[in-house]
Write an enzyme that holds these catalytic residues in place. Structure first.
Site, PDB file in Angstrom:
ATOM      1  N   LYS A  89       0.950  -1.317  -0.046  1.00 20.57           N
ATOM      2  CA  LYS A  89      -0.071   0.039  -0.042  1.00 20.57           C
ATOM      3  C   LYS A  89       0.888   1.217  -0.023  1.00 20.57           C
ATOM      4  O   LYS A  89       2.135   0.920   0.495  1.00 20.57           O
ATOM      5  CB  LYS A  89      -0.987  -0.083   1.350  1.00 20.57           C
ATOM      6  N   GLY A 188     -25.265   1.118   3.889  1.00 22.94           N
ATOM      7  CA  GLY A 188     -24.519   1.782   2.905  1.00 22.94           C
ATOM      8  C   GLY A 188     -24.848   1.670   1.340  1.00 22.94           C
ATOM      9  O   GLY A 188     -24.604   0.638   0.781  1.00 22.94           O
ATOM     10  N   GLY A 190     -23.737   2.633  -1.653  1.00 19.78           N
ATOM     11  CA  GLY A 190     -22.793   3.155  -2.323  1.00 19.78           C
ATOM     12  C   GLY A 190     -22.415   2.247  -3.521  1.00 19.78           C
ATOM     13  O   GLY A 190     -23.276   1.574  -4.055  1.00 19.78           O
ATOM     14  N   HIS A 191     -21.119   2.305  -4.229  1.00 17.18           N
ATOM     15  CA  HIS A 191     -20.993   1.635  -5.358  1.00 17.18           C
ATOM     16  C   HIS A 191     -21.399  -0.057  -5.289  1.00 17.18           C
ATOM     17  O   HIS A 191     -21.879  -0.708  -5.865  1.00 17.18           O
ATOM     18  CB  HIS A 191     -19.426   1.566  -5.877  1.00 17.18           C
ATOM     19  N   VAL A 192     -20.766  -0.512  -4.023  1.00 20.34           N
ATOM     20  CA  VAL A 192     -20.554  -1.894  -3.898  1.00 20.34           C
ATOM     21  C   VAL A 192     -22.046  -2.454  -3.322  1.00 20.34           C
ATOM     22  O   VAL A 192     -22.788  -3.027  -3.803  1.00 20.34           O
ATOM     23  CB  VAL A 192     -19.727  -2.457  -2.765  1.00 20.34           C
TER      24      VAL A 192
END
Ligand code: NAD
Length: 362
Positions: A89, A188, A190-192
């Site tokens: 990372k 949530g 969101g995208h997922v």
């Protein structure tokens, strides 16, 4: 074997040694103001892959801590998913306003200098445009949009992995992996979260949704015939499954006693506020927990397909294996008398140790 040691040394090398990181690269450029840290945790299985995030850390120590923690997490996610990737990372320290083409390209040169030992990707506060600049200086970039020959948005693949992981956990809790008629609270949108709702709706689940932004929750409620609830009410719902798809640490001292579900399975990272306390607590309450870093690995699997020259279909086939791996991990936890997150971590460590031995001869 990767072992977690007790922290006894807060020095720089003490911190790096704590989780046995292989290499930490501090990148500095006076001209552009670049200050970045690349953390390479473990490359036994393959090159260390993980995104670059930009954040206005309060201190260098905070940035180091973040990169060490996140890169280690990537090692486990790749290992448990059967990928030949290590964990890495990077963090760029600073506000997004500091971003310039020169700064990003300079960072790209640092990545290039690692000769493929670290492969970067997009993460918090990094855009596709930013990745294009980094890509100008290094080929060791993944997760690019399809228009640039990359694997595109990982969210649908992450959602698929979360869905199959949820089914494996449901099989353990209810004796059947069918989600038809199951009451599922998804936190949530969101995208997922929204891609996950598509799978759940198709299977005939009864859905309850919440989002920080009321309009997103309302949209999802209308689109998927779901019931919308408030941010804090999601934990009190009379549901079979709770699916955290927003933030980390939503399984904590306050929320766990309120849960009425028998399964927790969602895509959010780091769901357990404290693994050693809240992992066992879910077991004690008879709640089957599908480990987050295992069932949300679809996105990484999608990126991996780009690294090895695969495609979306191959990524989905590989992601489907999350079902069997979740089953194995739940069995292992039961046999060992531990909790699923600990069992998943051990399973990842065992693979790294075994493959490390395979590679020990020329
Ligand atoms: P996103 O930013 O698109 O969606 C997150 C949603 O959660 C947003 O709509 C936000 O408004 C909502 N939210 C924030 N706080 C909330 C709260 N307290 N209650 C209810 N909703 C809240 O993110 P995403 O890409 O869908 O990812 C969701 C989670 O999954 C994150 O934790 C992410 O780290 C993790 N994850 C994502 C992927 C991926 O492929 N995108 C892969 C692995 C893990």
């Amino acid at each position: 074997m990767v072992e977690t040691q007790v922290v006894t040394d807060s020095s720089l090398f003490g911190q790096i040694a704590e989780h046995q990181h292989e290499q930490v690269v501090f990148c500095h450029d006076h001209e552009t103001g670049l200050r970045a840290i690349i953390g390479i945790h473990n490359t036994v299985l393959g090159p260390a892959l993980g995104g670059t995030r930009m954040w206005h850390y309060a201190s260098d120590a905070e940035a180091l801590n973040d990169v060490l923690r996140l890169s280690r997490g990537m090692t486990y996610k790749a290992a448990i998913s059967g990928l030949n990737l290590g964990g890495g990372k990077a963090v760029i320290i600073g506000d997004v306003g500091m971003k310039t083409e020169a700064l990003l390209r300079k960072f790209g040169r640092f990545v290039q200098n690692l000769n493929g030992k670290y492969i970067t990707a997009e993460d918090v506060n990094m855009t596709t445009r930013d990745m294009e600049f980094i890509r100008m200086e290094t080929k060791h970039v993944s997760g690019l949009p399809e228009s640039m020959g990359g694997s595109g948005d990982p969210s649908p693949v992450t959602a698929y992995g979360t869905y199959v992981g949820m089914k494996a956990a449901a099989k353990r809790a209810f004796g059947s992996d069918s989600l038809a008629g199951k009451r599922i609270a998804v936190q949530g949108m969101g995208h997922v979260g929204t891609y996950l709702l598509e799978y759940l709706q198709k299977e005939g689940a009864q859905l309850i949704v919440s989002d920080y932004y009321e309009d997103r929750a309302l949209d999802a409620a209308n689109r998927f015939g779901a019931q919308m609830v408030g941010l804090n009410e999601i934990y009190d719902q009379d549901v079979d499954i709770y699916s955290p798809c927003a933030l980390g640490a939503t399984l904590n001292d306050d929320t766990i006693p309120r849960l009425k579900c028998q399964v927790v399975a969602g895509c959010a990272n780091n769901q357990l506020a404290n693994e050693n306390i809240h992992g066992p607590e879910l077991v004690r309450r008879g709640i089957v927990y599908a480990p987050d870093f295992l069932i949300n690995a679809g996105g990484l699997i999608n990126v991996y397909s780009e690294v090895v020259g695969g495609n979306r279909e191959a990524a989905l086939i590989q992601t489907e294996k999350i079902y069997d791996i979740t089953t194995q991990v739940l069995n292992k936890a039961e046999q060992e008398g531990s909790h699923p997150q600990a069992a998943a971590t051990r399973q990842a460590e065992e693979r790294i140790a075994a493959i490390g031995k395979v590679k020990s001869t020329y």
